[in-house]
Design a protein around this motif. Sequence first.
Motif, PDB file in Angstrom:
ATOM      1  N   MET A 140       0.839  -1.182   0.000  1.00 50.63           N
ATOM      2  CA  MET A 140       0.000   0.000   0.000  1.00 50.63           C
ATOM      3  C   MET A 140       0.886   1.248   0.000  1.00 50.63           C
ATOM      4  O   MET A 140       1.837   1.322   0.770  1.00 50.63           O
ATOM      5  CB  MET A 140      -0.913   0.013   1.222  1.00 50.63           C
ATOM      6  CG  MET A 140      -1.849   1.209   1.282  1.00 50.63           C
ATOM      7  SD  MET A 140      -3.047   1.097   2.623  1.00 50.63           S
ATOM      8  CE  MET A 140      -4.066  -0.254   2.041  1.00 50.63           C
ATOM      9  N   ASP A 141       0.542   2.186  -0.869  1.00 51.53           N
ATOM     10  CA  ASP A 141       1.271   3.449  -0.942  1.00 51.53           C
ATOM     11  C   ASP A 141       0.645   4.474  -0.006  1.00 51.53           C
ATOM     12  O   ASP A 141      -0.586   4.604   0.074  1.00 51.53           O
ATOM     13  CB  ASP A 141       1.245   4.002  -2.362  1.00 51.53           C
ATOM     14  CG  ASP A 141       2.287   3.356  -3.248  1.00 51.53           C
ATOM     15  OD1 ASP A 141       1.910   2.827  -4.311  1.00 51.53           O
ATOM     16  OD2 ASP A 141       3.470   3.378  -2.880  1.00 51.53           O
ATOM     17  N   TYR A 142       1.515   5.204   0.672  1.00 50.04           N
ATOM     18  CA  TYR A 142       1.085   6.310   1.522  1.00 50.04           C
ATOM     19  C   TYR A 142       1.720   7.589   0.987  1.00 50.04           C
ATOM     20  O   TYR A 142       2.906   7.609   0.631  1.00 50.04           O
ATOM     21  CB  TYR A 142       1.506   6.083   2.978  1.00 50.04           C
ATOM     22  CG  TYR A 142       0.809   4.904   3.604  1.00 50.04           C
ATOM     23  CD1 TYR A 142       1.341   3.623   3.486  1.00 50.04           C
ATOM     24  CD2 TYR A 142      -0.379   5.063   4.313  1.00 50.04           C
ATOM     25  CE1 TYR A 142       0.706   2.536   4.062  1.00 50.04           C
ATOM     26  CE2 TYR A 142      -1.022   3.976   4.893  1.00 50.04           C
ATOM     27  CZ  TYR A 142      -0.468   2.712   4.748  1.00 50.04           C
ATOM     28  OH  TYR A 142      -1.104   1.640   5.310  1.00 50.04           O
ATOM     29  N   TRP A 143       0.914   8.651   0.950  1.00 49.46           N
ATOM     30  CA  TRP A 143       1.350   9.907   0.353  1.00 49.46           C
ATOM     31  C   TRP A 143       1.121  11.075   1.305  1.00 49.46           C
ATOM     32  O   TRP A 143       0.141  11.104   2.047  1.00 49.46           O
ATOM     33  CB  TRP A 143       0.548  10.189  -0.919  1.00 49.46           C
ATOM     34  CG  TRP A 143       0.678   9.149  -1.974  1.00 49.46           C
ATOM     35  CD1 TRP A 143      -0.132   8.070  -2.173  1.00 49.46           C
ATOM     36  CD2 TRP A 143       1.685   9.086  -2.990  1.00 49.46           C
ATOM     37  NE1 TRP A 143       0.312   7.341  -3.252  1.00 49.46           N
ATOM     38  CE2 TRP A 143       1.418   7.938  -3.774  1.00 49.46           C
ATOM     39  CE3 TRP A 143       2.780   9.885  -3.328  1.00 49.46           C
ATOM     40  CZ2 TRP A 143       2.214   7.577  -4.855  1.00 49.46           C
ATOM     41  CZ3 TRP A 143       3.565   9.518  -4.396  1.00 49.46           C
ATOM     42  CH2 TRP A 143       3.287   8.381  -5.154  1.00 49.46           C
ATOM     43  N   GLY A 144       2.004  12.056   1.206  1.00 45.11           N
ATOM     44  CA  GLY A 144       1.718  13.333   1.825  1.00 45.11           C
ATOM     45  C   GLY A 144       0.754  14.116   0.941  1.00 45.11           C
ATOM     46  O   GLY A 144       0.389  13.679  -0.155  1.00 45.11           O
ATOM     47  N   LYS A 145       0.361  15.308   1.405  1.00 40.82           N
ATOM     48  CA  LYS A 145      -0.580  16.117   0.627  1.00 40.82           C
ATOM     49  C   LYS A 145       0.105  16.827  -0.527  1.00 40.82           C
ATOM     50  O   LYS A 145      -0.562  17.347  -1.420  1.00 40.82           O
ATOM     51  CB  LYS A 145      -1.264  17.132   1.535  1.00 40.82           C
ATOM     52  CG  LYS A 145      -2.205  16.495   2.540  1.00 40.82           C
ATOM     53  CD  LYS A 145      -2.921  17.534   3.378  1.00 40.82           C
ATOM     54  CE  LYS A 145      -3.895  16.868   4.349  1.00 40.82           C
ATOM     55  NZ  LYS A 145      -4.602  17.867   5.185  1.00 40.82           N
ATOM     56  N   GLY A 146       1.429  16.875  -0.489  1.00 42.26           N
ATOM     57  CA  GLY A 146       2.178  17.518  -1.557  1.00 42.26           C
ATOM     58  C   GLY A 146       2.477  18.976  -1.255  1.00 42.26           C
ATOM     59  O   GLY A 146       1.759  19.630  -0.485  1.00 42.26           O
TER      60      GLY A 146
END
Length: 116
Positions: free
Chosen positions: A103-109
């Motif tokens: 599973m990929d986890y991302w910041g908001k950018g």
Amino acid sequence: QVQLVESGGGLVQPGGSLRLSCAASGFTFRVYAMSWYHQAPGKERELVARIPSTSLNTNYADSVKGRFTISRDNAKNTLYLQMNSLKPEDTAVYYCNTRMRDMDYWGKGIPVTVSL
């Protein structure tokens, strides 16, 4: 829960430098590889750089080799991206990423704009 919070973006002139940071929480940061991606307007998100848990064998996109450096401070649970000799084509939203159990986890950018 996993949280990734980017900071350090902004407006910079061509040839300038910026350092992005990503504060990580909610997981054991030191055991996971971490990555930076960017997404330019109208384009797909693409990998900029990746660093394994040991900080050995980092990987970079060809477009940033020799200009960007990815690093991490496992004591501070923080990922960095030092960006030098910035070009207008580096303009994009930059995202912090980790992958756990498929599973990929991302910041908001965070946006980076390289312009006069």
